[in-house]
Write a protein that holds these residues in place. Structure first.
Motif, PDB file in Angstrom:
ATOM      1  N   GLU A  72       1.728 -26.772  -6.047  1.00  0.00           N
ATOM      2  CA  GLU A  72       0.698 -27.823  -6.117  1.00  0.00           C
ATOM      3  C   GLU A  72      -0.461 -27.412  -5.216  1.00  0.00           C
ATOM      4  O   GLU A  72      -0.265 -27.140  -4.036  1.00  0.00           O
ATOM      5  CB  GLU A  72       1.285 -29.170  -5.667  1.00  0.00           C
ATOM      6  CG  GLU A  72       0.273 -30.239  -5.293  1.00  0.00           C
ATOM      7  CD  GLU A  72      -0.719 -30.591  -6.404  1.00  0.00           C
ATOM      8  OE1 GLU A  72      -0.292 -30.898  -7.529  1.00  0.00           O
ATOM      9  OE2 GLU A  72      -1.941 -30.555  -6.125  1.00  0.00           O
TER      10      GLU A  72
ATOM     11  N   ARG B  58      -6.947 -39.954 -20.362  1.00  0.00           N
ATOM     12  CA  ARG B  58      -6.078 -40.441 -19.277  1.00  0.00           C
ATOM     13  C   ARG B  58      -6.249 -41.943 -19.096  1.00  0.00           C
ATOM     14  O   ARG B  58      -7.367 -42.420 -18.952  1.00  0.00           O
ATOM     15  CB  ARG B  58      -6.471 -39.666 -18.008  1.00  0.00           C
ATOM     16  CG  ARG B  58      -6.041 -40.291 -16.716  1.00  0.00           C
ATOM     17  CD  ARG B  58      -6.300 -39.385 -15.546  1.00  0.00           C
ATOM     18  NE  ARG B  58      -5.260 -38.368 -15.443  1.00  0.00           N
ATOM     19  CZ  ARG B  58      -5.185 -37.451 -14.480  1.00  0.00           C
ATOM     20  NH1 ARG B  58      -6.109 -37.409 -13.542  1.00  0.00           N
ATOM     21  NH2 ARG B  58      -4.204 -36.576 -14.461  1.00  0.00           N
TER      22      ARG B  58
ATOM     23  N   ASP C  48       0.129 -36.025 -18.546  1.00  0.00           N
ATOM     24  CA  ASP C  48      -1.154 -36.180 -19.237  1.00  0.00           C
ATOM     25  C   ASP C  48      -1.524 -34.971 -20.096  1.00  0.00           C
ATOM     26  O   ASP C  48      -2.311 -35.100 -21.037  1.00  0.00           O
ATOM     27  CB  ASP C  48      -2.277 -36.393 -18.211  1.00  0.00           C
ATOM     28  CG  ASP C  48      -2.322 -37.817 -17.681  1.00  0.00           C
ATOM     29  OD1 ASP C  48      -1.434 -38.609 -18.020  1.00  0.00           O
ATOM     30  OD2 ASP C  48      -3.251 -38.121 -16.912  1.00  0.00           O
TER      31      ASP C  48
ATOM     32  N   TYR D 290      -1.655 -35.712  -2.230  1.00  0.00           N
ATOM     33  CA  TYR D 290      -1.911 -36.218  -3.584  1.00  0.00           C
ATOM     34  C   TYR D 290      -2.565 -37.596  -3.457  1.00  0.00           C
ATOM     35  O   TYR D 290      -2.038 -38.486  -2.788  1.00  0.00           O
ATOM     36  CB  TYR D 290      -0.600 -36.325  -4.371  1.00  0.00           C
ATOM     37  CG  TYR D 290      -0.814 -36.786  -5.788  1.00  0.00           C
ATOM     38  CD1 TYR D 290      -1.147 -35.883  -6.792  1.00  0.00           C
ATOM     39  CD2 TYR D 290      -0.711 -38.135  -6.124  1.00  0.00           C
ATOM     40  CE1 TYR D 290      -1.366 -36.300  -8.096  1.00  0.00           C
ATOM     41  CE2 TYR D 290      -0.932 -38.563  -7.425  1.00  0.00           C
ATOM     42  CZ  TYR D 290      -1.255 -37.642  -8.409  1.00  0.00           C
ATOM     43  OH  TYR D 290      -1.478 -38.051  -9.691  1.00  0.00           O
TER      44      TYR D 290
HETATM   45  C1  LIG Z   1      -8.968 -44.819 -12.910  1.00  0.00           C
HETATM   46  C2  LIG Z   1      -7.560 -44.545 -13.293  1.00  0.00           C
HETATM   47  C3  LIG Z   1      -6.601 -45.534 -13.191  1.00  0.00           C
HETATM   48  C4  LIG Z   1      -5.282 -45.283 -13.532  1.00  0.00           C
HETATM   49  N1  LIG Z   1      -4.360 -46.288 -13.450  1.00  0.00           N
HETATM   50  C5  LIG Z   1      -3.091 -46.068 -13.826  1.00  0.00           C
HETATM   51  C6  LIG Z   1      -2.117 -47.110 -13.732  1.00  0.00           C
HETATM   52  O1  LIG Z   1      -2.419 -48.229 -13.290  1.00  0.00           O
HETATM   53  N2  LIG Z   1      -0.855 -46.849 -14.137  1.00  0.00           N
HETATM   54  C7  LIG Z   1      -0.485 -45.613 -14.595  1.00  0.00           C
HETATM   55  O2  LIG Z   1       0.692 -45.440 -14.930  1.00  0.00           O
HETATM   56  N3  LIG Z   1      -1.392 -44.601 -14.701  1.00  0.00           N
HETATM   57  C8  LIG Z   1      -2.665 -44.797 -14.323  1.00  0.00           C
HETATM   58  N4  LIG Z   1      -3.581 -43.776 -14.398  1.00  0.00           N
HETATM   59  C9  LIG Z   1      -3.195 -42.492 -15.030  1.00  0.00           C
HETATM   60  C10 LIG Z   1      -2.468 -41.552 -14.062  1.00  0.00           C
HETATM   61  O3  LIG Z   1      -3.247 -41.288 -12.926  1.00  0.00           O
HETATM   62  C11 LIG Z   1      -2.148 -40.251 -14.780  1.00  0.00           C
HETATM   63  O4  LIG Z   1      -1.609 -40.546 -16.041  1.00  0.00           O
HETATM   64  C12 LIG Z   1      -1.141 -39.437 -14.000  1.00  0.00           C
HETATM   65  O5  LIG Z   1      -1.709 -39.046 -12.771  1.00  0.00           O
HETATM   66  C13 LIG Z   1      -0.659 -38.232 -14.792  1.00  0.00           C
HETATM   67  O6  LIG Z   1       0.268 -37.516 -14.056  1.00  0.00           O
HETATM   68  P1  LIG Z   1       0.439 -35.934 -14.240  1.00  0.00           P
HETATM   69  O7  LIG Z   1       1.544 -35.554 -13.300  1.00  0.00           O
HETATM   70  O8  LIG Z   1       0.546 -35.600 -15.675  1.00  0.00           O
HETATM   71  O9  LIG Z   1      -0.946 -35.312 -13.767  1.00  0.00           O
HETATM   72  P2  LIG Z   1      -1.690 -35.411 -12.367  1.00  0.00           P
HETATM   73  O10 LIG Z   1      -1.422 -36.683 -11.681  1.00  0.00           O
HETATM   74  O11 LIG Z   1      -3.100 -35.052 -12.632  1.00  0.00           O
HETATM   75  O12 LIG Z   1      -1.026 -34.278 -11.502  1.00  0.00           O
HETATM   76  C14 LIG Z   1      -1.241 -32.925 -11.791  1.00  0.00           C
HETATM   77  C15 LIG Z   1      -1.211 -32.140 -10.486  1.00  0.00           C
HETATM   78  O13 LIG Z   1      -1.210 -30.751 -10.824  1.00  0.00           O
HETATM   79  C16 LIG Z   1      -2.015 -30.053  -9.893  1.00  0.00           C
HETATM   80  N5  LIG Z   1      -2.426 -28.828 -10.574  1.00  0.00           N
HETATM   81  C17 LIG Z   1      -3.095 -28.695 -11.750  1.00  0.00           C
HETATM   82  N6  LIG Z   1      -3.203 -27.412 -12.089  1.00  0.00           N
HETATM   83  C18 LIG Z   1      -2.594 -26.709 -11.111  1.00  0.00           C
HETATM   84  C19 LIG Z   1      -2.385 -25.328 -10.903  1.00  0.00           C
HETATM   85  N7  LIG Z   1      -2.812 -24.416 -11.784  1.00  0.00           N
HETATM   86  N8  LIG Z   1      -1.735 -24.929  -9.782  1.00  0.00           N
HETATM   87  C20 LIG Z   1      -1.305 -25.840  -8.878  1.00  0.00           C
HETATM   88  N9  LIG Z   1      -1.462 -27.169  -9.028  1.00  0.00           N
HETATM   89  C21 LIG Z   1      -2.100 -27.585 -10.134  1.00  0.00           C
HETATM   90  C22 LIG Z   1      -3.142 -31.027  -9.594  1.00  0.00           C
HETATM   91  O14 LIG Z   1      -3.694 -30.733  -8.316  1.00  0.00           O
HETATM   92  C23 LIG Z   1      -2.427 -32.373  -9.624  1.00  0.00           C
HETATM   93  O15 LIG Z   1      -1.994 -32.797  -8.341  1.00  0.00           O
HETATM   94  C24 LIG Z   1      -4.904 -43.990 -14.020  1.00  0.00           C
HETATM   95  C25 LIG Z   1      -5.873 -42.990 -14.093  1.00  0.00           C
HETATM   96  C26 LIG Z   1      -7.178 -43.259 -13.738  1.00  0.00           C
HETATM   97  C27 LIG Z   1      -8.187 -42.151 -13.825  1.00  0.00           C
END
Ligand SMILES: Cc1cc2nc3c(=O)[nH]c(=O)nc-3n(C[C@H](O)[C@H](O)[C@H](O)COP(=O)(O)OP(=O)(O)OC[C@H]3O[C@@H](n4cnc5c(N)ncnc54)[C@H](O)[C@@H]3O)c2cc1C
Length: 429
Positions: free
Chosen positions: A64, A189, A320, A69
């Motif tokens: 990460e 998202r 996502d 985070y």
């Molecule tokens: C305004 C807003 C409000 C929201 N409200 C809600 C809510 O109320 N409830 C809900 O369930 N969801 C909500 N969401 C959606 C939620 O934030 C996302 O769906 C969620 O964060 C997705 O999780 P993820 O693990 O797929 O990706 P992410 O949370 O984006 O995590 C991915 C991680 O991978 C890391 N990364 C990426 N590429 C690399 C790489 N090559 N090497 C190392 N690290 C890397 C990034 O730094 C990041 O920390 C909201 C989003 C927004 C924008």
């Protein structure tokens, strides 16, 4: 405790380990079975937590890039003044304590033949790879928008500095100013995210700068939880929010932005001048997913039963970055998918029982103090699709007590999911 070696794993998995007979994989064929996870959000970090809780002898590496985070979820409440920025930030100490090797570096490439991830100048071999990089912003989806322009007209759709920038801009805007929000087209998202944000910005304007306006320009004809959001716009923010949804007469898709004059122009040729512009462009899976070949177009298709990629063998991709229709892109979804992925890996690498995949999602949105709404469903896999089961959604006209209860539920959910993702002790009280 039984330790599962990479050699033993190879017998169980056939091609997975024994099939990759390169010198590199032979050279690392000793020790505990290795799982490497790229991305420490609700998707990736939950997998790490579940794997270590399920089989402590597994060698789990979480790559990460950020040391801290910051959640996008509840960032709208920070914009509305209901939450501190610090409350959105979480470290990886809980996962480290569990024995997860947390590497703070950018994963830049994956050698899928030799089964190694490259990050920070080192290689990390794996038996199983999980890719959960979240989203990238498609800056070029709107003419005149760019990463540089996002420093003037923030999207605030990646966590951290962008959200702080938008908040600062709202705080320094004059009373009587115009905030313009550019909403994205599906899929993106958090489908209710822009509309919860509209309520939170409008709440801030109503209480601090009541002569101001919020104009929403939307390329869609309809959006998530629309009836309850529109009810809230009318009930709480009647003179503040102007919602422009695309219809038969006007297309409110934004096609052009002039950052110098902060002018925003729609497909139909209408223009707005903003004091503060929150431009949320189109999105796509995080870059590393494209680099490895996991994406088909913008997003990564998966087998819905276990979130293995349909494009590259033996790689899991979740959160996502995926096409997981009908499941929305949410932290709740990513966390739910992660449990299925972890179970699949534990069954393969640690001979744990495999449960039938069963997914859930609920998205809460705060529309005003003590007034929250929600939408959700269970999901069952069907090929590359996830069929909703028992969907539910808040309705207009619900009484205040139910809305307050929904708000309190959402606070409980936030604390619960943070504990579940980052292996933190749940907050008391
Ligand atoms: C305004 C807003 C409000 C929201 N409200 C809600 C809510 O109320 N409830 C809900 O369930 N969801 C909500 N969401 C959606 C939620 O934030 C996302 O769906 C969620 O964060 C997705 O999780 P993820 O693990 O797929 O990706 P992410 O949370 O984006 O995590 C991915 C991680 O991978 C890391 N990364 C990426 N590429 C690399 C790489 N090559 N090497 C190392 N690290 C890397 C990034 O730094 C990041 O920390 C909201 C989003 C927004 C924008």
């Amino acid at each position: 405790m039984t330790k599962f070696t990479r050699r033993e794993v190879g017998f169980g998995l056939g091609a997975a380990v024994a099939g990759s007979t390169s010198a590199a994989s032979f050279a690392i064929a000793q020790g505990a079975a290795k799982v490497v996870i790229i991305g420490g959000g609700p998707g990736g970090a939950t997998v790490a937590n579940q794997l270590k809780q399920g089989e402590p002898s597994l060698d789990v590496t979480l790559i990460e890039v950020s040391k801290v985070y910051t959640t996008c979820f509840f960032s709208n409440l920070y914009l509305g003044g209901f939450r501190s920025y610090a409350s959105l930030q979480h470290n990886y100490d809980g996962l480290k304590k569990l024995g997860v090797k947390v590497v703070h570096a950018m994963a830049t490439d994956v050698d899928t033949q030799a089964k190694q991830v490259k990050a920070g100048g080192r290689s990390y071999p794996y038996d199983r790879l999980v890719v959960a990089p979240g989203i990238d912003i498609k800056y070029n989806s709107i003419e005149g928008y760019s990463k540089q322009v996002a420093e003037i007209m923030p999207h605030a759709y990646l966590p951290g500095a962008q959200t702080q920038l938008l908040k600062r801009q709202l705080e320094t805007m004059k009373n009587g100013g115009t905030v313009v929000m550019v909403a994205p087209n599906n899929p993106y998202r958090c489908p209710p995210g822009p509309y919860e944000r509209a309520c939170m910005i409008a709440h801030y304007l109503k209480t601090k700068k009541p002569k101001s306006k919020l104009v929403i320009l939307d390329p869609k004809k309809a959006f998530s939880k629309q009836p309850v959001f529109q009810e809230a716009f009318g009930k709480y923010y009647k003179d503040i929010i102007e919602l422009n949804l695309t219809n038969e007469i006007d297309d409110y898709a934004v096609t052009k932005i002039d950052a110098k004059t902060k002018t925003i122009t729609t497909k139909a040729g209408k223009s707005w001048k903003a004091d503060v512009a929150n431009v949320i462009p189109q999105q796509r899976a995080g870059e590393i997913a494209h680099k490895i070949g996991l994406a088909d177009g913008d997003w990564c298709p998966v087998n819905a039963e276990n979130f293995t990629s349909t494009k590259v063998k033996e790689i899991y991709v979740l959160g996502d970055a995926t096409v997981a229709a009908e499941m929305p892109k949410s932290a709740f979804s990513a966390n739910s998918q992660a449990k299925v992925v972890a179970n699949d890996i534990l069954a393969a690498l640690a001979k744990k029982p495999k449960f039938a995949p069963n997914f859930r999602n609920t998205c809460w949105s705060m529309v005003a103090p003590n007034d929250s709404v929600k939408i959700g469903a269970g999901y069952l896999p069907k090929g590359q699709k996830l069929d909703p089961v028992g969907p539910f959604v808040s309705k207009p006209g619900e009484d205040a007590a139910l809305r307050k209860q929904t708000f309190e539920e959402s606070i409980g959910w936030y604390d619960g999911i943070i504990a579940d993702v980052f292996a933190k002790a749940p907050k008391k009280g």
